[in-house]
Design a protein around this motif. Structure first.
Motif, PDB file in Angstrom:
ATOM      1  N   ILE A   1       0.863  -1.181   0.000  1.00  0.00           N
ATOM      2  CA  ILE A   1       0.000   0.000   0.000  1.00  0.00           C
ATOM      3  C   ILE A   1       0.896   1.226   0.000  1.00  0.00           C
ATOM      4  O   ILE A   1       1.738   1.395   0.894  1.00  0.00           O
ATOM      5  CB  ILE A   1      -0.920   0.010   1.228  1.00  0.00           C
ATOM      6  N   VAL A   2       0.737   2.088  -0.994  1.00  0.00           N
ATOM      7  CA  VAL A   2       1.600   3.272  -1.117  1.00  0.00           C
ATOM      8  C   VAL A   2       0.825   4.513  -0.711  1.00  0.00           C
ATOM      9  O   VAL A   2      -0.395   4.492  -0.515  1.00  0.00           O
ATOM     10  CB  VAL A   2       2.132   3.413  -2.558  1.00  0.00           C
ATOM     11  N   CYS A   3       1.550   5.612  -0.603  1.00  0.00           N
ATOM     12  CA  CYS A   3       0.975   6.894  -0.173  1.00  0.00           C
ATOM     13  C   CYS A   3       0.006   7.416  -1.217  1.00  0.00           C
ATOM     14  O   CYS A   3       0.279   7.402  -2.418  1.00  0.00           O
ATOM     15  CB  CYS A   3       2.116   7.898   0.059  1.00  0.00           C
ATOM     16  N   ASP A   4      -1.173   7.865  -0.754  1.00  0.00           N
ATOM     17  CA  ASP A   4      -2.183   8.449  -1.650  1.00  0.00           C
ATOM     18  C   ASP A   4      -2.025   9.954  -1.790  1.00  0.00           C
ATOM     19  O   ASP A   4      -2.685  10.574  -2.633  1.00  0.00           O
ATOM     20  CB  ASP A   4      -3.594   8.165  -1.091  1.00  0.00           C
ATOM     21  N   ASN A   5      -1.116  10.555  -0.972  1.00  0.00           N
ATOM     22  CA  ASN A   5      -1.020  12.017  -0.907  1.00  0.00           C
ATOM     23  C   ASN A   5       0.071  12.578  -1.796  1.00  0.00           C
ATOM     24  O   ASN A   5       0.051  13.756  -2.121  1.00  0.00           O
ATOM     25  CB  ASN A   5      -0.797  12.447   0.542  1.00  0.00           C
ATOM     26  N   CYS A   6       1.051  11.766  -2.167  1.00  0.00           N
ATOM     27  CA  CYS A   6       2.153  12.231  -3.010  1.00  0.00           C
ATOM     28  C   CYS A   6       2.461  11.173  -4.055  1.00  0.00           C
ATOM     29  O   CYS A   6       1.900  10.087  -4.041  1.00  0.00           O
ATOM     30  CB  CYS A   6       3.375  12.555  -2.159  1.00  0.00           C
ATOM     31  N   ASP A   7       3.392  11.515  -4.965  1.00  0.00           N
ATOM     32  CA  ASP A   7       3.748  10.597  -6.048  1.00  0.00           C
ATOM     33  C   ASP A   7       5.068   9.891  -5.795  1.00  0.00           C
ATOM     34  O   ASP A   7       5.712   9.399  -6.723  1.00  0.00           O
ATOM     35  CB  ASP A   7       3.787  11.336  -7.384  1.00  0.00           C
TER      36      ASP A   7
ATOM     37  N   ASP B   1       6.103   5.787  -1.967  1.00  0.00           N
ATOM     38  CA  ASP B   1       6.634   5.198  -0.742  1.00  0.00           C
ATOM     39  C   ASP B   1       5.527   4.431  -0.030  1.00  0.00           C
ATOM     40  O   ASP B   1       4.330   4.737  -0.179  1.00  0.00           O
ATOM     41  CB  ASP B   1       7.181   6.291   0.189  1.00  0.00           C
ATOM     42  N   ALA B   2       5.950   3.420   0.747  1.00  0.00           N
ATOM     43  CA  ALA B   2       4.963   2.617   1.475  1.00  0.00           C
ATOM     44  C   ALA B   2       4.227   3.468   2.491  1.00  0.00           C
ATOM     45  O   ALA B   2       4.811   4.361   3.143  1.00  0.00           O
ATOM     46  CB  ALA B   2       5.658   1.456   2.165  1.00  0.00           C
ATOM     47  N   ALA B   3       2.912   3.192   2.603  1.00  0.00           N
ATOM     48  CA  ALA B   3       2.106   3.938   3.576  1.00  0.00           C
ATOM     49  C   ALA B   3       2.497   3.566   4.994  1.00  0.00           C
ATOM     50  O   ALA B   3       2.767   2.405   5.294  1.00  0.00           O
ATOM     51  CB  ALA B   3       0.632   3.641   3.331  1.00  0.00           C
ATOM     52  N   GLN B   4       2.520   4.567   5.873  1.00  0.00           N
ATOM     53  CA  GLN B   4       2.849   4.358   7.288  1.00  0.00           C
ATOM     54  C   GLN B   4       1.642   4.567   8.193  1.00  0.00           C
ATOM     55  O   GLN B   4       1.608   4.082   9.319  1.00  0.00           O
ATOM     56  CB  GLN B   4       3.982   5.306   7.714  1.00  0.00           C
ATOM     57  N   SER B   5       0.636   5.307   7.674  1.00  0.00           N
ATOM     58  CA  SER B   5      -0.566   5.572   8.474  1.00  0.00           C
ATOM     59  C   SER B   5      -1.722   5.898   7.542  1.00  0.00           C
ATOM     60  O   SER B   5      -1.552   6.008   6.324  1.00  0.00           O
ATOM     61  CB  SER B   5      -0.316   6.727   9.441  1.00  0.00           C
TER      62      SER B   5
ATOM     63  N   SER C   1       2.784  11.852   6.652  1.00  0.00           N
ATOM     64  CA  SER C   1       2.186  11.708   7.987  1.00  0.00           C
ATOM     65  C   SER C   1       2.666  12.824   8.902  1.00  0.00           C
ATOM     66  O   SER C   1       1.877  13.437   9.644  1.00  0.00           O
ATOM     67  CB  SER C   1       2.543  10.346   8.574  1.00  0.00           C
ATOM     68  N   GLU C   2       3.989  13.129   8.862  1.00  0.00           N
ATOM     69  CA  GLU C   2       4.545  14.192   9.693  1.00  0.00           C
ATOM     70  C   GLU C   2       3.990  15.547   9.277  1.00  0.00           C
ATOM     71  O   GLU C   2       3.643  16.395  10.122  1.00  0.00           O
ATOM     72  CB  GLU C   2       6.075  14.193   9.594  1.00  0.00           C
ATOM     73  N   PHE C   3       3.889  15.769   7.953  1.00  0.00           N
ATOM     74  CA  PHE C   3       3.342  17.018   7.458  1.00  0.00           C
ATOM     75  C   PHE C   3       1.876  17.172   7.866  1.00  0.00           C
ATOM     76  O   PHE C   3       1.414  18.260   8.193  1.00  0.00           O
ATOM     77  CB  PHE C   3       3.492  17.090   5.937  1.00  0.00           C
TER      78      PHE C   3
ATOM     79  N   THR D   1      -1.998   4.085  12.599  1.00  0.00           N
ATOM     80  CA  THR D   1      -0.807   3.439  12.023  1.00  0.00           C
ATOM     81  C   THR D   1      -1.201   2.168  11.271  1.00  0.00           C
ATOM     82  O   THR D   1      -2.261   1.585  11.507  1.00  0.00           O
ATOM     83  CB  THR D   1       0.207   3.103  13.121  1.00  0.00           C
ATOM     84  N   MET D   2      -0.293   1.749  10.383  1.00  0.00           N
ATOM     85  CA  MET D   2      -0.550   0.535   9.603  1.00  0.00           C
ATOM     86  C   MET D   2      -0.623  -0.692  10.505  1.00  0.00           C
ATOM     87  O   MET D   2      -1.396  -1.621  10.244  1.00  0.00           O
ATOM     88  CB  MET D   2       0.536   0.341   8.549  1.00  0.00           C
ATOM     89  N   GLU D   3       0.192  -0.704  11.571  1.00  0.00           N
ATOM     90  CA  GLU D   3       0.163  -1.814  12.522  1.00  0.00           C
ATOM     91  C   GLU D   3      -1.210  -1.933  13.173  1.00  0.00           C
ATOM     92  O   GLU D   3      -1.742  -3.028  13.369  1.00  0.00           O
ATOM     93  CB  GLU D   3       1.256  -1.648  13.575  1.00  0.00           C
ATOM     94  N   GLN D   4      -1.790  -0.766  13.536  1.00  0.00           N
ATOM     95  CA  GLN D   4      -3.128  -0.779  14.145  1.00  0.00           C
ATOM     96  C   GLN D   4      -4.185  -1.261  13.154  1.00  0.00           C
ATOM     97  O   GLN D   4      -5.093  -2.008  13.510  1.00  0.00           O
ATOM     98  CB  GLN D   4      -3.470   0.637  14.647  1.00  0.00           C
TER      99      GLN D   4
END
Length: 305
Positions: free
Chosen positions: A13-19, A22-26, A40-42, A56-59
């Motif tokens: 699962i990759v980030c939906d917010n940028c191109d 990178d793997a999604a973290q949350s 996520s930090e931004f 988070t992805m773990e959750q």
């Protein structure tokens, strides 16, 4: 599916917010998008989104399910408003702005609260449908078994019918042989008497022919002295032959008749038409034959038709 698939070859699962891909973290439950570490930090520092809830992805993986990542439903009329209320008066979901205009004065409650009661009601109906499903499934099983029983009953009934009529045919064939043997025996007895009578007549015929031939030869070839000397013996023989009473008519009659009782033809018709295959319910609670269709059952040994 991607959340629950731990295989190395599974699509990440990759980030939906940028191109960056990178793997999604949350995941932001408000924006309903997956975020990489940088986004996520931004998201946390940005003034418009800093109060959004990030999971988070773990959750997510520990409690994966469609309801946890489903997009929030928004009002059709107020596009920016999330549906959070349920109008009990109109029995429909609404947003906060709807309570001011279209549903003013109506009874409503939060979706989470109303859903508890509605789910309970739905579950009750669901349970009843499940019960019906169970009854239908069991009914199908029972009907299939019943159909198999019908097929088995058909085979056994046909076997009983075949056995019964085979026995009847054997009995008829046996009686037929008895009658034919009796006719033969009666004929043999009469023919024996006729043969005896024939033998007696043939002996008598030979005696007559011999005496006649001797007498005629004496007339033809003998002189008067010779004839007179034999006259006593010739006359004695002729006297004996002419006084015998011959039984030239048959000593027995040729009459022989196959006696068929007058009731047999009528009885045969009635008997054959009384044979039938009919429904005979063992349990009166299962089925009852109409009175006009009830028929007497014929007892065939241990079988009933």
């Amino acid at each position: 599916m991607a959340l629950t698939n731990d295989q190395p070859s599974a699509r990440k699962i990759v980030c939906d917010n940028c191109d960056s891909e990178d793997a999604a973290q949350s995941r932001c439950n408000e924006c309903e998008i997956f975020l990489c570490q940088y986004c996520s930090e931004f998201h946390k520092r940005s003034r418009p989104t800093k109060h959004h809830e990030l999971v988070t992805m773990e959750q997510l993986k520990s409690n994966a399910g469609p309801q946890n990542i489903a997009e929030k439903m928004r009002c059709r009329k107020h596009k920016e408003e999330v549906i959070k209320l349920f109008c009990k008066t109109c029995q429909t979901t609404i947003c906060r702005d709807c309570t001011i205009v279209d549903h003013q004065g109506h009874k409503y409650g939060f979706v989470e609260e109303v859903a508890v009661e509605q789910k309970r009601h739905l579950q009750s109906n669901l349970n009843e449908v499940k019960q019906r499903k169970g009854r239908i499934a069991q009914g199908i099983v029972n009907l299939k078994k019943f159909n198999e029983g019908l097929e088995a009953k058909k085979k056994s009934t046909i076997s009983e019918i075949s056995h019964h009529f085979d026995q009847l045919l054997k009995a008829v064939e046996s009686r037929k042989r008895e009658m034919m043997e009796k006719a033969t025996s009666m004929t043999n007895s009469k023919q024996k008497q006729i043969h005896t009578q024939l033998e007696i007549l043939e002996v008598a015929l030979a005696s007559c022919e011999s005496s006649i031939e001797f007498t005629e030869q004496a007339f033809k070839n003998g002189n008067d002295v010779q004839i007179l000397s034999m006259e006593k013996y010739i006359l004695q023989s002729l006297e004996q032959l002419k006084t015998v009473k011959d039984q030239t008519r048959p000593c027995v009659t040729e009459d022989m008749v196959f006696i068929i009782p007058s009731l047999v033809q009528e009885t045969k018709k009635k008997l054959l038409t009384k044979y039938d295959v009919d429904v005979a319910p063992a349990n009166p609670h299962i089925a009852t034959l109409p009175s006009r269709k009830k028929k007497k059952c014929l007892m065939l040994g241990n079988n009933t038709l």
